[in-house]
Design an enzyme around this catalytic site. Sequence first.
Site, PDB file in Angstrom:
ATOM      1  N   ASP A  10       0.866  -1.162   0.000  1.00  0.00           N
ATOM      2  CA  ASP A  10       0.000   0.000   0.000  1.00  0.00           C
ATOM      3  C   ASP A  10       0.919   1.233   0.000  1.00  0.00           C
ATOM      4  O   ASP A  10       2.099   1.116   0.340  1.00  0.00           O
ATOM      5  CB  ASP A  10      -0.854  -0.070   1.276  1.00  0.00           C
ATOM      6  CG  ASP A  10      -1.598   1.195   1.547  1.00  0.00           C
ATOM      7  OD1 ASP A  10      -2.351   1.619   0.672  1.00  0.00           O
ATOM      8  OD2 ASP A  10      -1.428   1.768   2.642  1.00  0.00           O
ATOM      9  N   ASP A  12      -0.099   5.102   0.867  1.00  0.00           N
ATOM     10  CA  ASP A  12      -0.360   6.060   1.944  1.00  0.00           C
ATOM     11  C   ASP A  12      -0.346   5.353   3.298  1.00  0.00           C
ATOM     12  O   ASP A  12      -1.143   4.453   3.537  1.00  0.00           O
ATOM     13  CB  ASP A  12      -1.753   6.699   1.761  1.00  0.00           C
ATOM     14  CG  ASP A  12      -1.841   7.527   0.483  1.00  0.00           C
ATOM     15  OD1 ASP A  12      -0.868   8.203   0.163  1.00  0.00           O
ATOM     16  OD2 ASP A  12      -2.896   7.485  -0.166  1.00  0.00           O
ATOM     17  N   LYS A 116      -5.651   8.069  -6.536  1.00  0.00           N
ATOM     18  CA  LYS A 116      -5.448   8.530  -7.916  1.00  0.00           C
ATOM     19  C   LYS A 116      -4.191   9.387  -7.998  1.00  0.00           C
ATOM     20  O   LYS A 116      -3.732   9.717  -9.077  1.00  0.00           O
ATOM     21  CB  LYS A 116      -6.663   9.331  -8.374  1.00  0.00           C
ATOM     22  CG  LYS A 116      -7.933   8.494  -8.448  1.00  0.00           C
ATOM     23  CD  LYS A 116      -9.089   9.304  -9.019  1.00  0.00           C
ATOM     24  CE  LYS A 116     -10.255   8.421  -9.366  1.00  0.00           C
ATOM     25  NZ  LYS A 116     -11.318   8.437  -8.373  1.00  0.00           N
ATOM     26  N   ASP A 169      -1.589  -0.487   6.040  1.00  0.00           N
ATOM     27  CA  ASP A 169      -1.805   0.204   7.320  1.00  0.00           C
ATOM     28  C   ASP A 169      -3.296   0.354   7.641  1.00  0.00           C
ATOM     29  O   ASP A 169      -3.637   0.840   8.711  1.00  0.00           O
ATOM     30  CB  ASP A 169      -1.191   1.612   7.285  1.00  0.00           C
ATOM     31  CG  ASP A 169      -1.958   2.538   6.358  1.00  0.00           C
ATOM     32  OD1 ASP A 169      -2.223   2.121   5.216  1.00  0.00           O
ATOM     33  OD2 ASP A 169      -2.305   3.662   6.770  1.00  0.00           O
TER      34      ASP A 169
HETATM   35  P1  B16 Z   1      -7.090   9.966  -3.601  1.00  0.00           P
HETATM   36  P2  B16 Z   1      -3.747   3.900  -0.113  1.00  0.00           P
HETATM   37  C1  B16 Z   1      -5.734   5.708  -0.147  1.00  0.00           C
HETATM   38  O1  B16 Z   1      -4.437   5.335  -0.491  1.00  0.00           O
HETATM   39  C2  B16 Z   1      -5.744   6.536   1.130  1.00  0.00           C
HETATM   40  O2  B16 Z   1      -5.343   5.743   2.248  1.00  0.00           O
HETATM   41  C3  B16 Z   1      -7.121   7.068   1.390  1.00  0.00           C
HETATM   42  O3  B16 Z   1      -7.116   7.869   2.552  1.00  0.00           O
HETATM   43  C4  B16 Z   1      -7.571   7.887   0.178  1.00  0.00           C
HETATM   44  O4  B16 Z   1      -8.895   8.363   0.351  1.00  0.00           O
HETATM   45  C5  B16 Z   1      -7.512   7.001  -1.073  1.00  0.00           C
HETATM   46  O5  B16 Z   1      -6.193   6.512  -1.233  1.00  0.00           O
HETATM   47  C6  B16 Z   1      -7.908   7.776  -2.318  1.00  0.00           C
HETATM   48  O6  B16 Z   1      -6.944   8.773  -2.529  1.00  0.00           O
HETATM   49  O7  B16 Z   1      -8.122  10.894  -3.080  1.00  0.00           O
HETATM   50  O8  B16 Z   1      -5.679  10.555  -3.602  1.00  0.00           O
HETATM   51  O9  B16 Z   1      -7.442   9.332  -4.921  1.00  0.00           O
HETATM   52  O10 B16 Z   1      -3.700   3.847   1.380  1.00  0.00           O
HETATM   53  O11 B16 Z   1      -4.608   2.833  -0.760  1.00  0.00           O
HETATM   54  O12 B16 Z   1      -2.366   4.011  -0.738  1.00  0.00           O
HETATM   55 MG    MG Z   2      -2.788   3.114   3.340  1.00  0.00          MG
END
Ligand code: B16
Ligand code: MG
Length: 218
Positions: A10, A12, A116, A169
């Site tokens: 993953d 984030d 994204k 996480d």
């Molecule tokens: P975006 P991961 C996720 O990333 C985040 O943990 C989550 O908080 C977020 O809403 C989601 O990506 C979408 O992100 O708005 O930047 O498209 O943890 O799967 O790496």
């Molecule tokens: Mg994450």
Amino acid sequence: MRKITAFIFDLDGVITDTSEFHYQAWQRLADEEGIPFSRAENEKLRGVSRRESLNLMLKGRVISEETAQAWMERKNRYYIDLVKTLDPSGVLPGVKTLLTDLKAAGLLAAIASSSKNAPLVIEKLALGSYFDAIVDGLIVTKSKPAPDLFLRAAQELGSPAAECVVVEDAAAGIDAGKAAGMLTIGLGPQERIGHADLPLPDLSQTHLSDLLKQLQTK
Ligand code: B16
Ligand code: MG
């Protein structure tokens, strides 16, 4: 003993602390709109899509589709402003060592992120060369806890799901990894990732050989 050929990370909250940036961006939007929101509530947003995050933040409040789109765009602007401050020092402790050790051991590595914005984050961290595949929220729209992101990453790596280890996480991410039939390493507090095959506080004290030893008996 279980055969392991790939690690799927993953992004984030695992590779870098952009989960904090997501939180700050949602908190700013919520404050501006007078919606009560807190760091504790934000825990439920980890790993879930932008749209689902908005729904969780709204807690049943009804807004028009036009407003929903405008709010998600605004949150994303706040988030990207924070991502622009990232540089390679933002890679979390232990990550580079693990990625280097994976390469040295001939194992594959991929990113599977619901975000994204994943390509921008990886570029800012200068980590692109460490990964054999990058799957993001633009490529796979069905986000965690569905297994789709992880299954697509395994497919791109050419590794059977049963030979893949997911590093996550988020509670939703552990659920997604399990639904994909993969082994799971969870990072963070027990109450969030305690259901992982191997729960750890973070990657700072980990060695690939120890991880493999513990996972191969699962
Ligand atoms: P975006 P991961 C996720 O990333 C985040 O943990 C989550 O908080 C977020 O809403 C989601 O990506 C979408 O992100 O708005 O930047 O498209 O943890 O799967 O790496
Ligand atoms: Mg994450």
